[in-house]
Scaffold this motif. Structure first.
Motif, short mmCIF file in Angstrom:
data_model
loop_
_atom_site.label_atom_id
_atom_site.label_comp_id
_atom_site.label_asym_id
_atom_site.label_seq_id
_atom_site.Cartn_x
_atom_site.Cartn_y
_atom_site.Cartn_z
N LYS A 1 -13.67 51.09 -2.67
CA LYS A 1 -13.47 49.74 -2.15
C LYS A 1 -14.13 48.70 -3.06
CE LYS A 1 -14.33 46.84 1.84
NZ LYS A 1 -15.08 46.70 3.08
N GLU A 2 -13.38 47.71 -3.44
CA GLU A 2 -13.92 46.60 -4.23
C GLU A 2 -14.65 45.64 -3.30
OE1 GLU A 2 -15.33 44.34 -6.71
OE2 GLU A 2 -14.00 45.83 -7.60
N THR A 3 -15.93 45.42 -3.57
CA THR A 3 -16.73 44.60 -2.65
C THR A 3 -17.19 43.30 -3.28
OG1 THR A 3 -18.74 45.76 -3.36
CG2 THR A 3 -17.58 46.66 -1.45
N HIS A 4 -16.64 42.96 -4.42
CA HIS A 4 -17.16 41.80 -5.14
C HIS A 4 -16.21 40.62 -5.01
CE1 HIS A 4 -19.63 39.73 -8.00
NE2 HIS A 4 -18.58 39.46 -8.75
N ASP A 5 -16.66 39.57 -4.39
CA ASP A 5 -15.88 38.33 -4.25
C ASP A 5 -15.73 37.69 -5.63
OD1 ASP A 5 -14.91 35.81 -3.81
OD2 ASP A 5 -16.15 35.40 -2.07
N PRO A 6 -14.50 37.53 -6.14
CA PRO A 6 -14.32 36.96 -7.50
C PRO A 6 -14.93 35.58 -7.65
CG PRO A 6 -12.27 37.92 -6.71
CD PRO A 6 -13.21 37.93 -5.54
N PHE A 7 -14.97 34.78 -6.57
CA PHE A 7 -15.54 33.44 -6.67
C PHE A 7 -17.03 33.47 -7.01
CE2 PHE A 7 -11.87 31.80 -4.07
CZ PHE A 7 -11.42 30.89 -5.03
N GLU A 8 -17.71 34.57 -6.65
CA GLU A 8 -19.14 34.67 -6.93
C GLU A 8 -19.43 34.81 -8.42
OE1 GLU A 8 -20.92 37.66 -4.50
OE2 GLU A 8 -20.39 36.68 -2.62
N GLU A 9 -18.41 35.09 -9.20
CA GLU A 9 -18.58 35.18 -10.65
C GLU A 9 -18.66 33.79 -11.29
OE1 GLU A 9 -15.27 37.42 -12.03
OE2 GLU A 9 -15.87 39.27 -11.02
#
Length: 923
Positions: free
Chosen positions: A107-115
């Motif tokens: 499962k991908e758990t990383h919100d792209p906006f947080e980058e």
């Protein structure tokens, strides 16, 4: 072996012989456990574990507590050559690892906006708006991105696409197409053919049918950059697509094609002056992307570090970047954008690469490597020192950026503790550039202060490093500390040993080579810091006597500047705390516990035998208070008896400000230390804060009566019942005690309260009228806003970080309904409230904001009354001058409230709407 190497070795050994089953059963190792094993501080171990994680050596399992596992161990145990991610939500996810299983199953758990740099700062609102637009049913809202050239609109649009995929709103293979309308501005027909496609033979060269970008973007996102270049005909074709999901290729005779496309437009221009109103009305979500110059200092620094990291990866070498370089680049931001900044950084790194051509491991980036126009402009800026102070919160005098690390790491304290070589380089460079000596002197002294204060603010000096100093130097430094304290009448902490010891030691490392700075305003130093210079001379005599080193004048000047910088510690000195209690070790034990848990603080103990006379007690307190005062006053935490009565007498005798809190406990001591360390409060502020936090606990502990919370209400019965239900809900969820809720009438409040007080212990009151009791009172407005709920939890002894349900939203509805039932004559309150709450939801989506409860109440009640006045034909008039800010909300208000006006067949006039706009402007 360095600390990080010790940690890496230990964690590798721990997982060396584990089986797959044992690993899943036991999980990883936490920072606390590893710190206990190695006898190191948890904060240092945690920092190094995160550094190893960023370097790709560890996997992070985001359980509680967070655990770490070596990447090599996982690859070996699970027989995989590559990990799909370095972060797992829990240890169970490791079971899915296998060479035969597709990576998508993790499962991908990383919100792209947080980058995005600034996701929790300047871009917080734009991101919130974008998320709301993407989620809006059924297929999302079309968006218009506004912002100057180079502000990152295209990058932001890409993140919107990634976020939609991340949230499974778009499929993983959904298309993302980008088109710059300016590229075909001179040929409108070609522009439209690129967008919508064309049929064979429609124009010369059209040899076959051709799909357009709209068709290719079906099921995904289409970005139209520089959309103001789109012709009116193209805009009309586009809004036909938006309205109907249909379009035609050029040359299609009546043939309609379907496409489900989320459109993101971007422009640098004012859209209302360059685009059709009919088109703009179909793009409901407008998102303003801030320019680089409008973003905060922290974000500018992070952006520069990120762009330098990209260059570091290209050349595969570490960068050591002087803070002045970052300062100058940030100064250039005032007239630049991200694209220009990137070019400037590339030029700077290229020049530095050339100057360090034969250095195989790292590249030093200094002022001389900057493009000439930036360097000259920076040299002439009057804001450099002030900007340096602000930048120093986020970087050190030298920042290390490594290509193998995802973000830059600041230099270890020990590596560059000798800042003097940097100062010399800077001085000589600025002097060659013709800067005046007094200005250079300010820069040099400022850098020294920043270097020292940087580590003080972090509280991060590792005193074990002193073992690297020659024992003779260390012993001498201890003596110098005592001399300095006596001569300057100050109290230095152990950081003095670190800085002065390292200065003397660094002189050894330079083989007693004198600093080569010419004429660094020696006379100014002597005059401005005469006391410190006198102490530095004494230090030089002692150094000569003990180490047989004759310090040259320039080294004495440096010592003077260093002592002055260390004295700046006094600027941040806080209130001293004295714990005084009867017994042989009562006070000492409480202070020891506080220091063990919360670290160093200006807190002292005074143990007093039970048989001590009042006179002896008083004399002991006077002596102790005089010794520990930092000039900010002393807060006394005492246990009982005469100690509580001596405050005025002690102030008279010592001339020092005092405050006393009785009935001291370890909890009170811990709370006091925490507030002194982390809150910038004076003596009165600390006293009031600690007293308030613990006053209720005294009362609760001294009464055997059943505890009650009074509910006082003058509004309708529905509100009173709902408040009672709400209070009971809090008690059930957050208290193990038997706490009752009793309703009291505000009309006969005095009698009601007296009756309750006689039989119960009132611990708080809630409602529309303050009964003036010596307990916390929560007004109805505070309860609605959410702050009151936190206060009630505190009264019940709960930490106010628990998430609540939206039960207070129900309170809002009932409060509004009671009010409207009371005053509306023509409209149905139940119906109008439902419509208004739906309207407010739409407003929140359009504005990208979550309104607080107070705002919702204002909007519901005020707008309901506006419609009531519309029925009675008795509107109010807006007599004030309409500000631009208020007027800017009119289009949004008209768009969102129009459906409700049509349903009610009531249309508000402009004046009524301006009052509603005022509420929206205050959000």
């Amino acid at each position: 072996m360095r600390r990080i190497e010790t940690i890496a070795s230990e964690i590798s050994n721990l997982f060396n012989n584990l089986t797959k089953e044992t690993l899943i059963e036991n999980g990883g190792i936490s920072a606390s456990t590893l710190a206990d094993k190695l006898g190191l501080s948890r904060s240092n171990v945690s920092a190094d574990l995160n550094k190893l994680f960023r370097q790709g050596e560890l996997v992070k399992v985001k359980s509680y507590p967070v655990c770490y596992i070596p990447v090599d161990s996982i690859k070996k145990l699970f027989n995989v050559s590559q990990l799909p991610t370095q972060e797992f939500s829990n240890i169970e996810e490791l079971k899915d690892l296998s060479e035969n299983k597709p990576q998508e199953k993790i499962k991908e758990t990383h919100d792209p906006f947080e980058e995005i740099i600034g996701y929790d700062g300047s871009l917080k609102k734009p991101i919130s708006q974008a998320k709301a637009a993407v989620f809006y049913p059924p297929h999302g809202l079309h968006m218009l991105l506004l912002g100057p050239t180079g502000s990152g609109k295209t990058y932001f649009a890409n993140k919107i696409y990634q976020y939609a995929v991340y949230e499974h709103l778009l499929s993983a293979d959904a298309p993302f197409k980008s088109f710059n309308c300016a590229d075909y501005y001179q040929n409108p027909q070609l522009l439209l053919s690129q967008l919508f496609g064309y049929c064979k033979g429609v124009f010369t060269g059209a040899d076959e049918d051709h799909k357009g970008l709209v068709e290719e973007a079906d099921g995904g996102i289409l970005l139209l950059d520089e959309v103001h270049r789109l012709t009116p005909e193209g805009q009309e074709m586009l809004f036909y697509l938006i309205d109907n999901g249909m379009f035609s290729r050029l040359g299609d005779n009546g043939t309609k094609r379907k496409a489900n496309v989320l459109i993101i437009c971007a422009t640098t221009e004012n859209p209302s002056s360059t685009m059709l109103d009919t088109f703009l009305r179909r793009i409901p979500m407008t998102i303003q992307i801030p320019s680089l110059k409008d973003r905060g200092m922290k974000e500018k620094v992070e952006l520069i570090k990120y762009l330098m990291l990209q260059e570091s990866k290209r050349v595969k070498k570490s960068f050591r970047v002087d803070m002045d370089v970052i300062n100058a680049l940030i100064h250039s931001v005032n007239y630049g954008n991200v694209g220009q900044l990137k070019s400037q950084i590339q030029l700077t790194c290229a020049q530095a690469f050339l100057n360090n051509l034969y250095n195989k491991t790292e590249i030093r980036i200094a002022i001389k490597d900057l493009p000439e126009e930036i360097r000259d402009d920076w040299l002439s800026s009057s804001q450099n020192i002030q900007r340096s102070k602000e930048i120093s919160k986020y970087v050190d005098i030298v920042t290390v950026i490594s290509p193998g690390v995802s973000q830059s790491d600041e230099l270890d304290e020990y590596d560059d503790s000798n800042i003097y070589n940097l100062i010399e380089e800077k001085y000589n460079y600025l002097k060659k550039k013709g800067m005046k000596s007094d200005q250079i002197y300010k820069y040099v002294l400022n850098d020294l202060h920043l270097h020292v204060n940087k580590f003080i603010s972090k509280n991060s000096v590792n005193y074990h490093l002193l073992k690297f100093i020659d024992p003779k130097v260390y012993d001498l430094t201890v003596q110098l500390k005592k001399i300095g304290e006596k001569e300057l009448k100050v109290k230095f902490d152990r950081r003095f040993l670190y800085y002065v010891g390292m200065h003397i030691d660094s002189y050894y490392k330079r083989d007693k080579q004198e600093s080569n700075v010419e004429n660094i305003n020696i006379e100014d130093v002597k005059n401005n810091f005469s006391s410190e210079y006198h102490v530095a001379q004494i230090f030089a005599e002692q150094i000569n006597k003990k180490l047989n080193i004759d310090l040259p004048e320039m080294e004495i000047i440096y010592l003077t500047m260093l002592i002055n910088s260390i004295e700046k510690f006094d600027d941040k000195k806080t209130v001293s705390v004295l714990v005084a209690a009867h017994g042989n070790s009562t006070a000492t034990s409480m202070v020891a516990v506080s220091k063990e848990l919360l670290g160093t603080a200006p807190i002292y103990s005074l143990d007093m035998p039970l048989n001590i006379s009042p006179e002896e007690l008083f004399d002991s307190l006077v002596e102790k208070i005089k010794t520990i005062d930092n000039g900010k006053g002393v807060l006394m935490l005492v246990d009982m008896g005469s100690l509580n009565m001596m405050e005025n007498k002690l102030m008279k005798k010592t001339g020092i400000k005092l405050k006393t809190i009785p009935n001291v406990t370890t909890s009170i001591v811990l709370d006091t230390v925490r507030k002194i360390n982390y809150m910038n409060l004076d003596l009165n502020g600390i006293y009031e804060s600690v007293s308030k936090d613990f006053s209720d606990s005294y009362k609760l502990a001294t009464s055997g009566k059943t505890k009650v919370i009074l509910s006082i209400c003058t509004t309708g019965e529905g509100t009173a019942k709902k408040i009672e239900q709400f209070l009971n809900d809090i008690i059930i969820h957050y208290s193990d005690d038997n706490v009752k809720v009793i309703r009291a009438s505000a009309l006969h409040l005095k009698d009601s309260v007296a009756k309750v007080d006689k039989n119960y212990q009132i611990i708080a009151s809630v409602g529309t009228k303050d009964p003036k009791l010596n307990v916390p009172f929560v007004s109805l407005e505070e309860l609605v806003s959410g702050h009151g709920e936190d206060e009630l939890k505190r009264v019940l002894g709960v930490k106010v970080n628990s998430k609540r349900t939206n039960s207070n939203k129900m309170v809002i509805s009932d409060i509004c309904l009671d009010t409207l039932n009371k005053y509306l004559l023509y409209l149905n309150p139940t119906r109008i409230i439902k419509m208004l709450m739906d309207w407010i939801k739409e407003l929140q989506i359009q504005m990208g904001k979550n309104f607080n409860n107070s705002t919702i109440v204002k909007l519901v009640v005020h707008t309901a009354f506006s419609f009531e006045r519309c029925v009675s034909k008795n509107p109010i008039h807006y007599d004030d001058e309409v500000s631009k800010e208020v007027a800017s909300f009119l289009p949004l208000l008209n768009q969102t409230i129009n459906p409700m006006e049509n349903k009610l067949d009531l249309h508000l006039d402009k004046d009524e709407k301006l009052f509603i706009c005022e509420i929206l402007n205050s959000v």
